[in-house]
Design a protein around this motif. Structure first.
Motif, PDB file in Angstrom:
ATOM      1  N   ASN A 185       0.793  -1.233   0.000  1.00 41.84           N
ATOM      2  CA  ASN A 185       0.000   0.000   0.000  1.00 41.84           C
ATOM      3  C   ASN A 185       0.822   1.278   0.000  1.00 41.84           C
ATOM      4  OD1 ASN A 185      -2.203  -1.721   0.305  1.00 41.84           O
ATOM      5  ND2 ASN A 185      -2.064  -1.624   2.530  1.00 41.84           N
ATOM      6  N   LEU A 186       2.134   1.152  -0.203  1.00 45.76           N
ATOM      7  CA  LEU A 186       2.993   2.328  -0.074  1.00 45.76           C
ATOM      8  C   LEU A 186       2.857   3.259  -1.268  1.00 45.76           C
ATOM      9  CD1 LEU A 186       5.206   3.559   1.732  1.00 45.76           C
ATOM     10  CD2 LEU A 186       6.871   2.381   0.294  1.00 45.76           C
ATOM     11  N   VAL A 187       2.596   4.531  -0.989  1.00 44.63           N
ATOM     12  CA  VAL A 187       2.528   5.535  -2.049  1.00 44.63           C
ATOM     13  C   VAL A 187       3.800   6.384  -2.075  1.00 44.63           C
ATOM     14  CG1 VAL A 187       1.246   7.503  -2.966  1.00 44.63           C
ATOM     15  CG2 VAL A 187       0.021   5.628  -1.844  1.00 44.63           C
ATOM     16  N   TYR A 188       4.254   6.777  -0.873  1.00 45.85           N
ATOM     17  CA  TYR A 188       5.453   7.615  -0.817  1.00 45.85           C
ATOM     18  C   TYR A 188       6.212   7.358   0.467  1.00 45.85           C
ATOM     19  CZ  TYR A 188       8.730  11.414  -0.864  1.00 45.85           C
ATOM     20  OH  TYR A 188       9.902  12.112  -0.868  1.00 45.85           O
ATOM     21  N   GLU A 189       7.508   7.232   0.366  1.00 44.02           N
ATOM     22  CA  GLU A 189       8.330   7.167   1.570  1.00 44.02           C
ATOM     23  C   GLU A 189       9.610   7.958   1.363  1.00 44.02           C
ATOM     24  OE1 GLU A 189       9.751   3.313   2.611  1.00 44.02           O
ATOM     25  OE2 GLU A 189      10.322   2.819   0.548  1.00 44.02           O
ATOM     26  N   ARG A 190      10.253   8.283   2.462  1.00 45.66           N
ATOM     27  CA  ARG A 190      11.525   9.019   2.448  1.00 45.66           C
ATOM     28  C   ARG A 190      12.499   8.334   1.480  1.00 45.66           C
ATOM     29  NH1 ARG A 190      14.017  12.544   6.089  1.00 45.66           N
ATOM     30  NH2 ARG A 190      16.276  12.328   6.186  1.00 45.66           N
ATOM     31  N   ARG A 224      15.280  17.048  -1.002  1.00 52.98           N
ATOM     32  CA  ARG A 224      14.518  15.807  -1.178  1.00 52.98           C
ATOM     33  C   ARG A 224      14.374  15.471  -2.664  1.00 52.98           C
ATOM     34  NH1 ARG A 224       9.091  16.901  -0.110  1.00 52.98           N
ATOM     35  NH2 ARG A 224       8.799  16.293  -2.268  1.00 52.98           N
ATOM     36  N   TRP A 283      -3.760   6.708   4.242  1.00 49.58           N
ATOM     37  CA  TRP A 283      -3.312   7.113   5.581  1.00 49.58           C
ATOM     38  C   TRP A 283      -1.834   7.485   5.525  1.00 49.58           C
ATOM     39  CZ3 TRP A 283      -4.291   2.220   3.976  1.00 49.58           C
ATOM     40  CH2 TRP A 283      -3.322   1.234   4.188  1.00 49.58           C
ATOM     41  N   GLY A 312      -4.721   9.402   0.436  1.00 50.82           N
ATOM     42  CA  GLY A 312      -3.391   8.901   0.084  1.00 50.82           C
ATOM     43  C   GLY A 312      -2.837   9.572  -1.155  1.00 50.82           C
ATOM     44  N   ALA A 346       3.311  14.816   1.373  1.00 54.99           N
ATOM     45  CA  ALA A 346       4.699  14.361   1.267  1.00 54.99           C
ATOM     46  C   ALA A 346       5.466  15.177   0.237  1.00 54.99           C
ATOM     47  CB  ALA A 346       4.737  12.883   0.908  1.00 54.99           C
ATOM     48  N   ALA A 371      10.970  15.354   4.427  1.00 54.82           N
ATOM     49  CA  ALA A 371      10.714  13.955   4.059  1.00 54.82           C
ATOM     50  C   ALA A 371      10.259  13.167   5.284  1.00 54.82           C
ATOM     51  CB  ALA A 371      11.954  13.324   3.423  1.00 54.82           C
ATOM     52  N   ILE A 429       7.063  12.382   5.958  1.00 56.11           N
ATOM     53  CA  ILE A 429       5.759  11.737   5.803  1.00 56.11           C
ATOM     54  C   ILE A 429       5.836  10.512   4.888  1.00 56.11           C
ATOM     55  CG2 ILE A 429       3.338  12.073   5.128  1.00 56.11           C
ATOM     56  CD1 ILE A 429       3.757  15.084   5.608  1.00 56.11           C
ATOM     57  N   THR A 430       5.335   9.401   5.382  1.00 54.65           N
ATOM     58  CA  THR A 430       5.170   8.202   4.560  1.00 54.65           C
ATOM     59  C   THR A 430       3.681   8.074   4.263  1.00 54.65           C
ATOM     60  OG1 THR A 430       6.970   7.242   5.845  1.00 54.65           O
ATOM     61  CG2 THR A 430       5.752   5.755   4.383  1.00 54.65           C
ATOM     62  N   VAL A 431       3.383   7.801   3.011  1.00 54.08           N
ATOM     63  CA  VAL A 431       1.982   7.807   2.577  1.00 54.08           C
ATOM     64  C   VAL A 431       1.572   6.410   2.105  1.00 54.08           C
ATOM     65  CG1 VAL A 431       0.287   8.870   1.047  1.00 54.08           C
ATOM     66  CG2 VAL A 431       2.273  10.191   1.826  1.00 54.08           C
ATOM     67  N   TYR A 432       0.382   5.962   2.542  1.00 47.35           N
ATOM     68  CA  TYR A 432      -0.149   4.663   2.140  1.00 47.35           C
ATOM     69  C   TYR A 432      -1.535   4.850   1.550  1.00 47.35           C
ATOM     70  CZ  TYR A 432       3.446   3.131   5.434  1.00 47.35           C
ATOM     71  OH  TYR A 432       4.623   2.945   6.097  1.00 47.35           O
TER      72      TYR A 432
END
Lengths: 370, 258, 80
Positions: free
Chosen positions: B8-13, B35, C6, C53, C58, C64, C66-69
């Motif tokens: 379900n990951l959309v965005y991460e560091r 970033r 989330w 989402g 982000a 950086a 925020i992690t987005v699901y």
């Protein structure tokens, strides 16, 4: 091996090439420009990097970048240009990476002139750039020695992760002499443990910087530089001795002044004066120890320089008032003739010398009386 | 680009970023610029062969934040240092990250000549109209009338001169392959900025010459503004003086599709 | 029906600058005034339903943090 006739500046350039110079960055300035011109032809034909920078500021920072990559890199300039490079030199010192810089000195301060001078001795030996650091400084007195010291400079710079400067003047830079070139060494890029040459999947990332925001960390760095300097002082002092065995008087001079003094010393010897010559080859580290030994068996010293007595101060530090020190200098791009130095040797050998006088002031009085 | 998102990951560091929190003030868009560079280098798969050159100024500690080798240049000299690195390692990716005091004031000589030579380096240029690190003095990019700690009555162009439009100026040089100005004041512009950064690095990798992305950026603390208001200042005051656009798009750079 | 998403906001990185809050199209973010990060900032969080989402937060986040699901129902566009 055959001897060839080479011009000093071009000889330095070719010696650097044969020592494995991978990159050269420079800017035109008399009396050094032939180094740049020579390398503008030579480096590309070997597939190596040559770049004429927009200024000495640009040149020294290109050197800084290439040095961070871990390659043998050099710049050359002359006095006003070296002043501009002092910023970068201080950063290179603070980053603890090897780099070679040649200063073909000219008369100053300011724009001065393009005649041979040794007026940048203190500038080179006692820092020049800001901050606590100790450069290695070599002073050749002939074209052959300029070649040999150029080759040595890269080894010393790398061994100690230090700046190595070569100071000479336009007379050696422009003079042609018969010399023997060293063998061409192949480029061997070393995989230094500090070089920022890309992780390439082999290691953690590296940072090269001269910033230590925490004063205690900077102090540790300063101490590390000083400790390294003590090793350099211990192991890397170089000088030439002439007629010292039975000398009652000793002339001390580096580079061209030392070379002129040698002619005068030979002439004085022919007249029966027991005089010798000490010519420091490393003016930094300075040969304090040999002067300390000489002081214990000679009657007096004569320092000869093409400046107002900059090395004189270092000599006096070694002498510690134990024997009289005299001084003779020519300034502003004037090169002393051997006869002038001979007269000084005769004066020193025949007069009652005093420990009390300030050698620079006495010399100044004599200069002004002329 | 469309992809399914496992977990379900959309965005991460981005991995191009180290774990170190930045020293930048809250809301400062230096962080956004960092970033984006980290994301681009990661997406291009070149972190391993990249060497960054940090400036003097707020980004002096940039070397702490990227998963690449880094060096730290004297004030304004980053393009010269980058030149030295790139010339001896042409297969590496080399970039500088510079502010407006560093690049457009003390380092003007170095940047102009790096561009003129067509150095294959990428320059990320942060224009926030003041000297941030030293506490908000007037920069070459300070707007006419703008108050800073060294132009307390507002920049008087009669005595303090006019702002310098760096991208326009460098675009006149034949060595420049890709010179654009973008802004970081809203999500749409941030996306465009990222795309420009990608093209700039692609320009370098393809050997198409000097590339520079000027990014209009905020300095909330020295501007005495909330971060959100600082974004509005960029949009309403800076963009009109420093218009966004592609100032130099060489034929080669125009071919780059991402 | 809009996608359900989330986020996680890192206490290590968040500086409470509020850029994400003003950028959030759903207006479902605010500073969590009941908490402080170790650095002393009130971190951003989602206070009510409605996150899709979209990752706009982000994109604007300078840290950086925020992690987005997003609930996976089909192929989704990734963040810029």
């Amino acid at each position: 091996m055959t001897r060839e006739l080479w011009k000093g500046n071009e000889a330095i350039a070719e010696a650097a090439v044969r020592a494995g110079l991978e990159a050269y960055f420079g800017y035109p300035i008399t009396p050094q420009t032939e180094v740049l011109e020579y390398l503008s032809r030579r480096m590309p034909e070997l597939g190596r990097t040559f770049l004429q920078a927009e200024s000495e500021l640009g040149a020294i920072n290109m050197v800084y970048g290439a040095a961070c990559a871990g390659v043998r890199v050099m710049s050359t300039s002359s006095s006003p240009g070296v002043s501009l490079m002092m910023e970068g030199l201080s950063y290179i010192a603070g980053t603890e990476i090897p780099a070679v810089l040649v200063n073909v000195m000219r008369g100053g301060p300011g724009l001065g002139n393009i005649a041979p001078s040794q007026a940048d001795y203190s500038h080179a030996v006692h820092g020049g750039g800001h901050g606590d650091y100790f450069p290695i400084v070599l002073a050749p007195a002939s074209v052959q020695e300029a070649i040999d010291l150029t080759v040595l400079s890269f080894d010393l710079a790398e061994k100690y992760r230090s700046i190595c400067m070569i100071i000479l003047d336009g007379s050696i830079g422009q003079m042609m002499e018969p010399i023997q070139m060293p063998e061409m060494k192949p480029i061997q890029r070393k995989d230094w443990e500090w070089a920022t040459n890309g992780k390439m999947g082999k290691r953690e990332r590296r940072i090269l910087t001269s910033i230590y925001l925490d004063p205690y960390a900077e102090e540790v760095t300063n101490l590390r530089l000083l400790e390294r300097w003590k090793h350099i002082q211990q192991d890397e002092v170089r000088y030439k001795e002439y007629f010292l065995d039975d000398a009652e008087f000793v002339v001390i001079g580096f580079g061209t002044a030392g070379r002129v003094a040698l002619s005068a010393v030979r002439a004085a010897r022919a007249q029966g004066i027991k005089v010798g010559l000490l010519r420091p080859v490393t003016v930094s580290p300075f040969p304090h120890k040999v002067i300390d030994e000489l002081v214990q068996r000679v009657q007096g010293l004569l320092v000869v320089e093409m400046n107002t007595g900059q090395m004189l101060e270092d000599v006096r530090l070694s002498v510690k008032g134990r024997v009289p020190v005299e001084f003779y200098g020519r300034l502003g791009g004037v090169v002393p003739f051997p006869d002038e130095v001979l007269s000084e040797i005769q004066r020193v050998a025949s007069s009652r010398l005093s420990l009390e006088v300030n050698p620079r002031e006495e010399w100044f009085e004599r200069m002004m009386a002329h | 680009m469309v992809t399914t998102a496992p977990n379900n990951l959309v965005y991460e560091r981005p991995e191009g970023f180290t774990d170190t929190p930045t020293h930048y003030c809250p809301g400062c868009t230096h962080g956004v610029a960092h970033r984006l560079v980290a994301e681009v280098l990661e997406e291009m798969g070149v972190l391993d062969k990249t060497i960054g050159v940090a400036p003097v100024g707020c980004a002096v500690f940039a070397y702490n934040y990227f998963e690449t080798d880094f060096v730290e240049a004297p004030h304004g000299r980053a393009p010269a240092m980058a030149t030295g690195i790139k010339r001896v390692m042409p297969e590496r990716v080399v970039f500088t990250y510079q502010g407006d005091g560093d690049l457009a004031s003390i380092g003007m000589g170095e940047i102009v000549h790096a561009a003129a030579r067509g150095e294959n380096i990428t320059v990320i240029f942060i224009n926030n109209a003041n000297y941030g690190m030293t506490g908000g003095q007037m920069a070459p990019t300070t707007l006419p009338g703008m108050k800073t700690t060294s132009s307390p009555n507002g920049r008087d162009v009669e005595t303090q001169g006019y702002p310098i439009r760096v991208s326009e100026m460098l675009s006149t040089l034949d060595g420049a392959g890709y010179v654009v100005r973008r802004s970081l004041h809203d999500p749409k512009n941030i996306r465009l900025a990222k795309k420009a950064i990608r093209i700039a690095f692609e320009t370098q990798i393809r050997g198409l010459g000097f590339s520079l992305v000027e990014l209009l950026s905020t300095c909330p603390v020295n501007w005495n503004m909330k971060p959100v208001d600082a974004l509005k200042f960029v949009e309403e005051k800076m963009v009109p003086y420093f218009p966004l656009g592609d100032y130099k798009l060489s034929a080669g750079a125009a071919q780059i599709k991402i | 029906m809009p996608a359900k998403g989330w986020i996680e906001v890192s206490d290590l990185y968040c500086k409470g600058c509020e850029l994400c809050i003003s950028a959030c199209p759903q207006e479902v973010m605010e500073l969590d005034m009941s908490r402080l990060t170790p650095k002393g900032y009130h971190p951003a969080h989602i206070f009510t339903d409605g996150c899709t989402g979209c990752a706009i937060c982000a994109i604007v986040c300078p840290d950086a943090a925020i992690t987005v699901y997003r609930e996976v129902t089909k192929a989704v566009p990734t963040a810029a």
